[in-house]
Design a protein around this motif. Structure first.
Motif, PDB file in Angstrom:
ATOM      1  N   TRP A  70       0.823  -1.210   0.000  1.00 25.34           N
ATOM      2  CA  TRP A  70       0.000   0.000   0.000  1.00 25.34           C
ATOM      3  C   TRP A  70       0.856   1.259   0.000  1.00 25.34           C
ATOM      4  N   LEU A  71       1.786   1.355   0.938  1.00 29.19           N
ATOM      5  CA  LEU A  71       2.566   2.581   1.122  1.00 29.19           C
ATOM      6  C   LEU A  71       3.941   2.546   0.475  1.00 29.19           C
ATOM      7  N   GLY A  72       4.421   1.345   0.148  1.00 31.08           N
ATOM      8  CA  GLY A  72       5.820   1.193  -0.206  1.00 31.08           C
ATOM      9  C   GLY A  72       6.637   1.009   1.055  1.00 31.08           C
ATOM     10  N   SER A  73       7.867   0.568   0.922  1.00 35.86           N
ATOM     11  CA  SER A  73       8.726   0.292   2.070  1.00 35.86           C
ATOM     12  C   SER A  73       9.385   1.573   2.573  1.00 35.86           C
ATOM     13  N   TYR A  74       9.089   1.934   3.820  1.00 35.80           N
ATOM     14  CA  TYR A  74       9.678   3.147   4.392  1.00 35.80           C
ATOM     15  C   TYR A  74      11.182   3.006   4.493  1.00 35.80           C
TER      16      TYR A  74
END
Length: 254
Positions: free
Chosen positions: A232-236
């Motif tokens: 969903w967000l991508g890897s921080y």
């Protein structure tokens, strides 16, 4: 400078100091008045510029984490105000692989009506900047929520969503035609018993009509980094500090 001139200068300085204190007090009073609810044509209007911490109206989450996909701890000192009068919510790292984030929320609840915010989200993979209404089990109510969310991986888009009694799955991603992280724009949703309509700079972008939430909630803003939600967000990537900025908030009831 003689004794008389020195005395006169001291008196003038005291007068200037009194005038300065009076002016500061007047400005503070005017700022407080802008946050008061007023009635116009039967509607309640709440409008507040995000220039200072009004503890009568707002509170800051502090010292705990929402857990699950939230990979940070809410810290009150991560919500500050800039010299040019903006609320700044920060995502920071106090130590290796630990992160602090910020959440700002109203002390009152609000129901059907128009919710508006003028804001600028943070840009970075793995994070969210938001404006939303929320109420849930911690408030002794069903989980009802209406969202405006910016996924930092692509701030040329905005995500709209809502939950009714804990049931979500209503995400809608909209192309903005600009990079929201580069300048302030106004985002809004009009919540009615049978619909929610989302707006960008006054233009309607999406409308939902099924299973609409009905429980009044708090007005909320936050910034946070995710974990376990890479799809969903991508890897921080650990980049910090990151900031989301809020200029003003307005709520107009039905």
């Amino acid at each position: 400078m003689g004794p008389k001139e020195a005395g006169r200068e001291n008196m003038n300085q005291e007068v200037r100091n009194v005038k300065k204190k009076w002016w500061i007090a007047l400005c503070s009073s005017l700022l407080l008045l802008t946050s008061l609810a007023i009635t116009a044509k039967g509607a309640t209007v709440f409008w507040e510029p995000m220039t200072y911490y009004n503890s009568q109206t707002w509170e800051m989450a502090n010292g705990y984490s929402n857990g699950n996909m939230f990979n940070c701890t809410w810290r009150a000192n991560n919500a500050t105000f800039t010299n040019d009068g903006k609320l700044r919510l920060a995502l920071t790292s106090p130590s290796y692989n630990k992160f602090d984030c910020a959440e700002y929320r109203s002390k009152f609840t609000a129901g059907y009506g128009l919710y508006e915010v003028n804001m600028k989200p943070a840009k970075n993979v793995g994070i969210v900047s938001s404006f939303f209404t929320y109420t849930g089990p911690t408030d002794g109510t069903p989980w009802d929520e209406i969202d405006i969310e910016f996924l930092g991986k692509d701030t040329t888009k905005v995500q709209f969503n809502y939950f009714t009694n804990g049931v979500g799955g209503n995400e809608k991603v909209i192309d903005l035609g600009f990079d929201a992280s580069q300048s302030y724009h106004t985002y809004a949703f009009d919540w009615q018993p049978d619909s929610i309509t989302w707006y960008v700079d006054g233009v309607a972008k999406h409308r939902a009509t099924k299973n609409i939430p009905k429980t009044p909630g708090k007005i909320m803003m936050n910034i946070w980094n995710g974990t376990g939600v890479d799809s969903w967000l991508g890897s921080y990537n650990g980049a910090n500090p990151l900031y989301a900025y809020y200029d003003w908030v307005r709520y107009t009831s039905n």
